[in-house]
Motif scaffolding. Structure first.
Motif, PDB file in Angstrom:
ATOM      1  N   GLY A 179       0.328  -1.079  -0.269  1.00  0.00           N
ATOM      2  CA  GLY A 179       0.113  -0.273   0.153  1.00  0.00           C
ATOM      3  C   GLY A 179       0.741   0.872  -0.181  1.00  0.00           C
ATOM      4  N   VAL A 180      -0.267   2.762   0.148  1.00  0.00           N
ATOM      5  CA  VAL A 180       0.814   3.959   0.762  1.00  0.00           C
ATOM      6  C   VAL A 180       0.411   4.393   2.339  1.00  0.00           C
ATOM      7  CG1 VAL A 180       0.779   4.197  -2.347  1.00  0.00           C
ATOM      8  CG2 VAL A 180      -1.160   4.441  -0.727  1.00  0.00           C
ATOM      9  N   ARG A 181       1.232   4.889   1.893  1.00  0.00           N
ATOM     10  CA  ARG A 181       0.989   5.545   3.402  1.00  0.00           C
ATOM     11  C   ARG A 181       1.572   7.473   3.612  1.00  0.00           C
ATOM     12  NH1 ARG A 181       5.792   4.292   7.817  1.00  0.00           N
ATOM     13  NH2 ARG A 181       7.789   5.562   6.529  1.00  0.00           N
ATOM     14  N   ALA A 182       0.928   8.198   4.012  1.00  0.00           N
ATOM     15  CA  ALA A 182       1.227   9.601   3.778  1.00  0.00           C
ATOM     16  C   ALA A 182       0.637  10.522   5.200  1.00  0.00           C
ATOM     17  CB  ALA A 182       0.605  10.287   2.876  1.00  0.00           C
ATOM     18  N   GLY A 183       1.888  11.589   5.494  1.00  0.00           N
ATOM     19  CA  GLY A 183       1.527  12.363   6.672  1.00  0.00           C
ATOM     20  C   GLY A 183       2.608  13.141   6.501  1.00  0.00           C
ATOM     21  N   GLY A 184       2.801  13.769   7.952  1.00  0.00           N
ATOM     22  CA  GLY A 184       3.592  14.807   7.768  1.00  0.00           C
ATOM     23  C   GLY A 184       5.042  14.732   9.584  1.00  0.00           C
ATOM     24  N   VAL A 185       5.965  15.849   9.293  1.00  0.00           N
ATOM     25  CA  VAL A 185       6.680  15.646  10.449  1.00  0.00           C
ATOM     26  C   VAL A 185       6.009  16.380  11.405  1.00  0.00           C
ATOM     27  CG1 VAL A 185       9.440  16.114  11.188  1.00  0.00           C
ATOM     28  CG2 VAL A 185       8.912  15.717   8.195  1.00  0.00           C
ATOM     29  N   VAL A 186       6.196  15.235  11.931  1.00  0.00           N
ATOM     30  CA  VAL A 186       5.878  16.139  13.675  1.00  0.00           C
ATOM     31  C   VAL A 186       7.101  16.004  14.209  1.00  0.00           C
ATOM     32  CG1 VAL A 186       3.648  16.573  15.424  1.00  0.00           C
ATOM     33  CG2 VAL A 186       3.432  15.903  12.913  1.00  0.00           C
ATOM     34  N   ARG A 187       7.567  16.991  15.471  1.00  0.00           N
ATOM     35  CA  ARG A 187       8.866  16.828  16.429  1.00  0.00           C
ATOM     36  C   ARG A 187      10.052  15.606  16.188  1.00  0.00           C
ATOM     37  NH1 ARG A 187       5.303  16.722  22.325  1.00  0.00           N
ATOM     38  NH2 ARG A 187       4.625  19.566  22.205  1.00  0.00           N
ATOM     39  N   SER A 188      10.287  15.871  14.995  1.00  0.00           N
ATOM     40  CA  SER A 188      11.419  14.825  14.694  1.00  0.00           C
ATOM     41  C   SER A 188      10.885  13.470  13.882  1.00  0.00           C
ATOM     42  CB  SER A 188      12.318  15.361  15.052  1.00  0.00           C
ATOM     43  OG  SER A 188      13.010  16.148  15.646  1.00  0.00           O
ATOM     44  N   GLY A 189       9.507  13.324  14.104  1.00  0.00           N
ATOM     45  CA  GLY A 189       8.959  12.083  13.253  1.00  0.00           C
ATOM     46  C   GLY A 189       8.286  12.467  12.475  1.00  0.00           C
ATOM     47  N   LEU A 190       7.869  10.471  12.605  1.00  0.00           N
ATOM     48  CA  LEU A 190       7.140  11.206  11.017  1.00  0.00           C
ATOM     49  C   LEU A 190       4.969  10.236  11.426  1.00  0.00           C
ATOM     50  CD1 LEU A 190       5.461  11.544   7.856  1.00  0.00           C
ATOM     51  CD2 LEU A 190       6.479   9.157   8.063  1.00  0.00           C
ATOM     52  N   LEU A 191       4.759  11.476  11.149  1.00  0.00           N
ATOM     53  CA  LEU A 191       2.803  11.202  11.896  1.00  0.00           C
ATOM     54  C   LEU A 191       2.022  10.349  10.621  1.00  0.00           C
ATOM     55  CD1 LEU A 191       0.965  10.352  13.690  1.00  0.00           C
ATOM     56  CD2 LEU A 191      -0.073  12.735  13.299  1.00  0.00           C
ATOM     57  N   TYR A 192       1.489   9.521  10.590  1.00  0.00           N
ATOM     58  CA  TYR A 192       1.249   9.214   9.088  1.00  0.00           C
ATOM     59  C   TYR A 192      -0.096   8.827   8.996  1.00  0.00           C
ATOM     60  CZ  TYR A 192       3.190   3.910  10.557  1.00  0.00           C
ATOM     61  OH  TYR A 192       3.483   3.343  10.988  1.00  0.00           O
ATOM     62  N   VAL A 193      -0.998   8.795   7.903  1.00  0.00           N
ATOM     63  CA  VAL A 193      -1.983   7.247   7.753  1.00  0.00           C
ATOM     64  C   VAL A 193      -1.588   6.608   6.637  1.00  0.00           C
ATOM     65  CG1 VAL A 193      -3.453   8.689   8.754  1.00  0.00           C
ATOM     66  CG2 VAL A 193      -3.645   9.005   6.574  1.00  0.00           C
ATOM     67  N   LYS A 194      -1.919   4.734   6.664  1.00  0.00           N
ATOM     68  CA  LYS A 194      -2.010   4.436   5.223  1.00  0.00           C
ATOM     69  C   LYS A 194      -3.149   3.512   4.776  1.00  0.00           C
ATOM     70  CE  LYS A 194       0.741   0.256   6.900  1.00  0.00           C
ATOM     71  NZ  LYS A 194       1.687  -0.456   7.529  1.00  0.00           N
TER      72      LYS A 194
END
Length: 206
Positions: A109-124
């Motif tokens: 599949g695919v996942r997408a998200g944004g960088v939050v406090r140096s980490g990746l918050l994502y949905v997949k």
């Protein structure tokens, strides 16, 4: 098993690990990655209108690639394979019993998200193919007993948070819901299969 307590413990472990390693976590970076993961596997089986669930252990790995834009938006693709120890049994009629043993599960599949406090918050989200074995035991008429295995197509969605530990390693926590498409031709009975997974992963970026 108290799954809420386990999920909370896993989350605390993932968040605390980089903090123990160094005072300031490295910035998130994209590229190719490979990871190992383990966690809780809660399988829900519905047979002929009756339902039951069982919690077991999920274990496996995933490979993927993430692209990071200048604005911090991340989009990526992945593929993974997992095994499971989960076996679920439920009563159908009287003393009859139907059991399901979860087997290997393949995802892409695919996942997408944004960088939050140096980490990746994502949905997949994406495609799933799970192997399962359903057995039926009729204590009144043993001639009806059977055991069938099959591969089930389905889909999954999830969300997670990935945090770098070092320049090339990371830890993550993730929740995934999977629904498999079933019909009478798959196992000879009317069955519906879903699963909830709470996973912790540790990986390496190239």
């Amino acid at each position: 098993m108290n799954t809420k307590f386990l999920f909370a413990s896993v989350a605390a472990l993932v968040i605390a690990t980089p903090a123990m390693a160094q005072d300031e976590a490295p910035e998130f970076k994209g590229g190719a990655r490979v990871e190992a993961r383990i966690g809780v596997d809660d399988v829900v089986l519905k047979v002929e209108g009756e339902s039951g669930s069982k919690v077991g252990l999920s274990y496996g790995g995933e490979v993927g690639y993430d692209y990071v834009t200048n604005s911090g938006f991340v989009i990526g693709a992945y593929a993974g394979i997992d095994g499971s120890t989960t076996k679920d049994c439920t009563e159908v009629f009287g003393n009859d019993e139907a059991c399901l043993k979860a087997g290997r599960n393949i995802t892409a599949g695919v996942r997408a998200g944004g960088v939050v406090r140096s980490g990746l918050l994502y949905v997949k989200g994406g495609y799933s193919n799970g192997r399962a074995t359903i057995s039926y035991r009729d204590n009144v008429a043993p001639v009806n007993n059977f055991s069938e295995s099959g591969n089930l197509d389905g889909w999954h969605v999830g969300a997670g948070y990935e945090l770098p530990i070092s320049a090339n390693t990371y830890a993550k926590i993730e929740y995934v819901f999977t629904n498999y498409s079933t019909n009478d031709d798959d196992f000879g009975i009317d069955a519906d299969l879903q699963r909830h997974q709470g996973l912790v992963g540790f990986g390496f970026r190239f």
